[in-house]
Each structure stands twice: as structure tokens, then as C-alpha cells.
Design an enzyme around this catalytic site. Structure first.
Site, mmCIF file in Angstrom:
data_model
loop_
_atom_site.group_PDB
_atom_site.id
_atom_site.type_symbol
_atom_site.label_atom_id
_atom_site.label_comp_id
_atom_site.label_asym_id
_atom_site.label_seq_id
_atom_site.Cartn_x
_atom_site.Cartn_y
_atom_site.Cartn_z
ATOM 1 N N VAL A 296 2.003 7.507 2.240
ATOM 2 C CA VAL A 296 2.596 7.806 0.925
ATOM 3 C C VAL A 296 2.865 6.473 0.230
ATOM 4 O O VAL A 296 3.549 5.611 0.787
ATOM 5 C CB VAL A 296 3.899 8.614 1.067
ATOM 6 C CG1 VAL A 296 4.545 8.842 -0.290
ATOM 7 C CG2 VAL A 296 3.617 9.947 1.764
ATOM 8 N N GLU A 297 2.329 6.279 -0.946
ATOM 9 C CA GLU A 297 2.404 4.986 -1.621
ATOM 10 C C GLU A 297 3.827 4.689 -2.076
ATOM 11 O O GLU A 297 4.349 5.325 -2.991
ATOM 12 C CB GLU A 297 1.463 4.975 -2.827
ATOM 13 C CG GLU A 297 1.307 3.595 -3.445
ATOM 14 C CD GLU A 297 0.857 2.560 -2.440
ATOM 15 O OE1 GLU A 297 1.714 1.773 -2.007
ATOM 16 O OE2 GLU A 297 -0.327 2.548 -2.061
ATOM 17 N N SER A 324 3.457 -13.923 4.141
ATOM 18 C CA SER A 324 3.137 -12.749 4.963
ATOM 19 C C SER A 324 2.603 -13.116 6.345
ATOM 20 O O SER A 324 1.896 -14.121 6.510
ATOM 21 C CB SER A 324 2.070 -11.901 4.249
ATOM 22 O OG SER A 324 2.519 -11.478 2.988
ATOM 23 N N HIS A 418 -1.821 -6.171 -0.073
ATOM 24 C CA HIS A 418 -1.567 -7.031 -1.230
ATOM 25 C C HIS A 418 -2.772 -7.090 -2.166
ATOM 26 O O HIS A 418 -2.602 -7.143 -3.393
ATOM 27 C CB HIS A 418 -1.174 -8.429 -0.764
ATOM 28 C CG HIS A 418 0.192 -8.501 -0.170
ATOM 29 N ND1 HIS A 418 1.341 -8.330 -0.911
ATOM 30 C CD2 HIS A 418 0.615 -8.706 1.109
ATOM 31 C CE1 HIS A 418 2.403 -8.443 -0.131
ATOM 32 N NE2 HIS A 418 1.992 -8.669 1.102
#
Length: 488
Positions: A296-297, A324, A418
Site C-alpha cells: 500500500v503506497e 540510505s 526512491h
């Protein structure tokens, strides 16, 4: 990245306390001999599909829904996959009804448009699994949405462990994902900033859910929500005081190249922010806290909302970047190295000069010893080896992020996330995370994914459509060197 077994054990314990009226028996126990069996419970609690004519006025079934929840929470870990398999297989779509409605639809094609559209609507309705109506009733209960989220987490665990991996279970997982995507769309989410004045239970959950850089103690979490730091979460009104996803941000004057400067052990907790020094936001940790919302975004929308919040608070802020982890780089490289050793081509990874320098440092069989040192992180104890390995490991890391693919996109899941958001692979940083976790995942290398706000929409569309990756000159130069030197 997320430590699911520990987190789910903690959360189910808390959930059980909140559902005392629904859960007289704690999770992990077995249903007693006097308890109704699974088939009986399902027959009583899963209502029949309402006739098409009254589909807009479904009867409310609160008591059966409560019984279903109560029974399910009493099931042990070994019983849940069996119960879910029964629910998916025996209370799914009525295939006979679908076939009958398809016949009527074929007949309606020769009639007027209104009749055809109604026949198509009947077909859509007939494709609805019976258990979907149960789900719609459960979500109306207090705590019902959280129950459904946790139910999907169990389904994902069943699929991952293969304890109940059937076509019907996979279909149920897809249906729940679609429902949850609707329920947790951006319009229903609340953005909250977490501070030291936030409730203790919320701060505790933020600490427990941190999956990238574990929180050590209360002083650590106080620092992460204190000066020059921001912490934001998405919440949902149906799951109060329950973070869905957490984003940690460092406020700096430049793009950070190591995590130690951000999560150092002895910061001043009483400093005052100098607004004039804050020009850059570093997204250094984003953690999903609900496994049932996988797919789910949420993360993309959270970053976009936070950027707007920070721009409003700091109008002079002009740089947005992540710092990251690269979670599977070491695993990929050691696997590649093993294959080259078997093919007796291990020197194809390094230049002749690099290989000779490694030979001068390592005693014994070079390939076997180097693999051993890389595997157990012993290589960082040798300053000479650290210096010699920097160039080849940085080169290979750039290739891993840019050149290794999965379904056309970046193989690395963090890079893929990203890049989908429109970021650029801006820089990779040597020994940016010297913790045991950082060395074990990526030899301590971390990546900056920079968000150039004027380009993010274009970059995102381009990546999603063509899988083209935007990267800086540093990355492209290292990739070109890797293509020339390393025959991967």
C-alpha cells in the site's frame, strides 16, 4: 529490513489487551474441545451474499463479526493458516453463479444499452467473494480496521512460509490489498510530527518500529525528535495512536555523507536550532510499522508531505536528500565473487594492480582469504586493506545500484523506492555506516538519493515508464569504470 517477528509479537500483545471483550483467550492458545470447530464458526459468521436487488442495503451482522474476530484471535499459530485456507476456499466467489451471469451477459449484448450495462453490473457483483462481505462488516467494529490489517499480515506470513500458499489465499491477499489501498489512500491519512511532548506510548512505538537504525534508549529517541531533527508519521482515524509509517529527518547545512554524524552517541539535547544554518533535509530512516499494509503506497506520499511541511517551516531550505542503506549489496557481491572463484576468474572483479595489492596484504590463498575477511567484516581491522578495497567496492556498488535489475527496475529495493519517487542516485559514501549492521549489509557504504524538486515528477514518470535511472556524474563514472574493468 523490518524485524517482523519481534514487532508482531509486541503488537499482538498490545492488540489483545485492546480487544478484551472480543478475545477472552490470548493469541497462541488452542481452541478447546468444547469450542466450536472452524467449519461451524465459518458457517455462522460468514453471511450469504445478499441478492443483487438489495445489494445497496446489506444487513448489519455485528454479532457474527464479533464472534469471527473472537474465534480467530484465539487460534494458535499453527491453526490460523488452516482457518484462512478454509475461509478463502469455501467462502470465495460462487463460480457457478459467475458462469450463469456470463450467459445472461452474452444474451444482453443483442439488447439495448441499459440492459447490457445492468448485466455487466450483475457480473461484477457476482465476482465478489463471499468473505468480502464479512470483511466489510468487521471494519465497522471498533478496532476492526486494525484487525483486517493484522489479518493480511498473517496471510502474507502464510504465503512467505508456504503454510497456506494456494490460489485462493493469493486471491484473498490481492483483494485485501486493494481494499486497504482504498481505506488508506492519502485523503484519509493524518500527518503528525512527533516531539518529546508526544505521548509516551507513541514514542515507545516509534522506538520499536525503527527498522533502519535501531533506537538504543530513551535519550536516543529524545535526540531523534529534538533540535535539528524531525520525526513524522502517518496515522489513520480508524487506528488511533498507531503509526503506519515513520520518517526521520536530519536538518543540516549540506548533504550528509555518513550516518555517524546523525545518530552519534553523545549529542547535546539542549541546543537551540540556528535557522540560518538549516538548508538541507536528510531523510535518514523510513520504516513501515504495519506489515499488513505491505504494497500500500504510503512512503512516497509521506516524503512529499514532509517536503511541503519543511519548506513552510524553513523557506530557505533548498536541498532534499536521503542517506540510505544498501541492504543487499554485500550479499550480491559475495555471491558474484563466489561464482567468479568457481570459474577461476576472481581477478576479473579487480584490476591487476588492485589484485596485486590485495595479494601483498593477505597471506594464503587470496580468493578464499578475501572472501572470508569480507564475510565476517574482519577486513575493516586492516587499514591497508580498507584503503585498497575502497576503489573496487565503490565501483561495484555503483554498478549494483545502477546496473543490476529486477523486472527492469533497480534490483536494490531502497534504490527502486526512491527512483520511483523521482529521486536521482546522487552519491555513494565510503564507510558511511561502520556499525555491525552497516558493514554486514553493504560494507559500510551508504547512498544519497537526491530529490531535485523541479525534476522529480519527470524523473518518476520516466523511471516508471522506461526504467531509465537518473544518476550523477560520480555514479555514471564509477559505472563506466566497472563496465570496463569488471566482467560481471
Amino acid at each position: 529490513m523490518v524485524r517482523w517477528p519481534l514487532l508482531w509479537a509486541q503488537r499482538r500483545k498490545a492488540a489483545a489487551a485492546a480487544w478484551l471483550t472480543l478475545s477472552p483467550t490470548p493469541r497462541g492458545g488452542s481452541t478447546s474441545a468444547a469450542s466450536p470447530d472452524m467449519d461451524d464458526v465459518l458457517r455462522r459468521t460468514v453471511a450469504a451474499v445478499p441478492p443483487y436487488e438489495i445489494r445497496q442495503k446489506p444487513a448489519l451482522h455485528e454479532a457474527p463479526s464479533r464472534e469471527f474476530v473472537r474465534f480467530y484471535r484465539c487460534l494458535g499459530d499453527a491453526e490460523r493458516p488452516v482457518f484462512l485456507a478454509k475461509l478463502a476456499a469455501d467462502y470465495g466467489t460462487d463460480h457457478g453463479m459467475v458462469s450463469e451471469v456470463c450467459g445472461r451477459l452474452k444474451e444482453a449484448q443483442s439488447r439495448d444499452l441499459g440492459t447490457l450495462l445492468k448485466a455487466e453490473d450483475r457480473l461484477r457483483y457476482s465476482l465478489t467473494p463471499r468473505y468480502k462481505f464479512l470483511i466489510s462488516h468487521i471494519c465497522r467494529l471498533e478496532g476492526g480496521v486494525k484487525f483486517i490489517v493484522d489479518l493480511r499480515a498473517d496471510i502474507l506470513q502464510c504465503l512467505q512460509s508456504k503454510t497456506a500458499d494456494t490460489p485462493q489465499i493469493r486471491e484473498m491477499n490481492g483483494i485485501l490489498k486493494t481494499l486497504l489501498s482504498d481505506w488508506f489512500s492519502i485523503g484519509f491519512l493524518n500527518l503528525e510530527r512527533i516531539t518529546w511532548q508526544s505521548s509516551c506510548d507513541l514514542l515507545q512505538k516509534i522506538s520499536e518500529y525503527e527498522a533502519v537504525h535501531p533506537v538504543r534508549n530513551w535519550a536516543d529517541i529524545k535526540r531523534r525528535v529534538g533540535p535539528y531533527r524531525r520525526c513524522y508519521v502517518f496515522t489513520h482515524n480508524a487506528m488511533p495512536r498507531e503509526p503506519l509509517i515513520v520518517l526521520h529527518v536530519a536538518l543540516t547545512d549540506d548533504i550528509s555523507n555518513n550516518i555517524q554524524a546523525i545518530v552519534r552517541k553523545d549529542p547535546s539535547l539542549e541546543m537551540t536550532e540556528d535557522v540560518n544554518k538549516i538548508t538541507t533535509a536528510i531523510f535518514y530512516s523510513i520504516s513501515s510499522s504495519q506489515r499488513g499494509l505491505q504494497g500500500v503506497e504510503l512512503g512516497t506520499y509521506l516524503i512529499k508531505r514532509v517536503v511541503k511541511e519543511l519548506q513552510a517551516e524553513f523557506p530557505q531550505m533548498n536541498q532534499f536528500s536521503s542517506l540510505s542503506p544498501i541492504p543487499d549489496f554485500k550479499k550480491w557481491l559475495l555471491g558474484t565473487f563466489n561464482n567468479k572463484v568457481k570459474e577461476e576468474k576472481s581477478n576479473q572483479i579487480f584490476t591487476e594492480l588492485e589484485f596485486k595489492e590485495i595479494q601483498d596484504i593477505i597471506e594464503g590463498p587470496v580468493s578464499e582469504r578475501l572472501h572470508h575477511l569480507l564475510s565476517n567484516n574482519e577486513w575493516v581491522k586492516s587499514d591497508k586493506l580498507v584503503r585498497v578495497l575502497e576503489t573496487p567496492l565503490m565501483r561495484l556498488c555503483a554498478w549494483y545500484l545502477y546496473g543490476e535489475k529486477h523486472r527492469g527496475g533497480a534490483l536494490d529495493p531502497v534504490a527502486n523506492f526512491h527512483l520511483q519517487n523521482g529521486a536521482v542516485i546522487w552519491r555513494i559514501n565510503w564507510l558511511a555506516d561502520t556499525s555491525s549492521r552497516g558493514l554486514s549489509s553493504s560494507f559500510g557504504i551508504m547512498a544519497n538519493y537526491r530529490y531535485l524538486l523541479e525534476d522529480t515528477n519527470r524523473n518518476s514518470v520516466q523511471y516508471l515508464r522506461t526504467r531509465h535511472i537518473e544518476a550523477s556524474e560520480q555514479i555514471l563514472s564509477l559505472v563506466a569504470q566497472c563496465q570496463t574493468i569488471s566482467k560481471l
